[in-house]
Design a protein around this motif. Structure first.
Motif, PDB file in Angstrom:
ATOM      1  N   ALA A   9       1.739   1.370   0.970  1.00  0.00           N
ATOM      2  CA  ALA A   9       1.988  -0.076   1.020  1.00  0.00           C
ATOM      3  C   ALA A   9       1.944  -0.702  -0.371  1.00  0.00           C
ATOM      4  O   ALA A   9       2.715  -1.624  -0.675  1.00  0.00           O
ATOM      5  N   SER A  13       5.056  -2.636  -2.171  1.00  0.00           N
ATOM      6  CA  SER A  13       4.888  -3.985  -2.719  1.00  0.00           C
ATOM      7  C   SER A  13       5.353  -4.040  -4.167  1.00  0.00           C
ATOM      8  O   SER A  13       6.022  -4.995  -4.578  1.00  0.00           O
ATOM      9  N   ALA A  16       9.133  -4.030  -4.220  1.00  0.00           N
ATOM     10  CA  ALA A  16       9.660  -5.333  -3.820  1.00  0.00           C
ATOM     11  C   ALA A  16       9.570  -6.344  -4.965  1.00  0.00           C
ATOM     12  O   ALA A  16      10.521  -7.092  -5.227  1.00  0.00           O
ATOM     13  N   VAL A  17       8.448  -6.348  -5.680  1.00  0.00           N
ATOM     14  CA  VAL A  17       8.282  -7.277  -6.797  1.00  0.00           C
ATOM     15  C   VAL A  17       9.233  -6.924  -7.935  1.00  0.00           C
ATOM     16  O   VAL A  17       9.832  -7.801  -8.564  1.00  0.00           O
ATOM     17  N   ASN A  38      14.846  -2.927  -0.487  1.00  0.00           N
ATOM     18  CA  ASN A  38      13.472  -2.717  -0.032  1.00  0.00           C
ATOM     19  C   ASN A  38      13.422  -1.837   1.210  1.00  0.00           C
ATOM     20  O   ASN A  38      12.491  -1.040   1.376  1.00  0.00           O
TER      21      ASN A  38
END
Length: 119
Positions: A9, A13, A16-17, A38
């Motif tokens: 996870a 993340s 995604a950023v 993503n």
């Protein structure tokens, strides 16, 4: 289970950023395209976890191929729904052929004894 010492996870993340950062500073990617990127990252992490756990590799691989086709279409690949379905069907067939060679019975055939109804 960890990848590069991190929880999956956390890696998702970070991806995604980073996608948002690249889109904000130059790359022209719509919100839809970012979402597909993503999704492909999530599918790639799923494949990695399946390989590490030695469980469900085929299903994870088919999911990754589906995500990759969605990414290609999201970035302009001009395939009809029928063409996408054919590619995904072939991918599922190839994975199924490979899976079949990887599956073994939990008990060797010689050790199973059947009782005869006529004794």
């Amino acid at each position: 289970m960890k990848i590069f010492g991190r929880e999956p996870a956390v890696l998702l993340s970070l991806i995604a950023v980073l996608v948002k950062l690249v889109a904000a500073f130059g790359a022209k990617a719509s919100g839809e395209q970012q979402a597909v990127i993503n999704a492909v990252a999530a599918a790639a992490v799923g494949v990695t976890l399946a390989v590490m756990a030695h469980d469900g590799v085929g299903a994870a691989l088919v999911g990754f191929i589906q995500a990759a086709v969605a990414l290609a279409v999201g970035f302009g690949l001009d395939w009809s729904a029928e063409q996408q379905a054919v590619v995904l069907s072939v991918a599922a067939g190839v994975v199924a052929m490979w899976d079949r060679t990887q599956i073994t019975a939990p008990v060797p055939a010689g050790t199973v004894k059947s009782a005869s109804p006529v004794a």
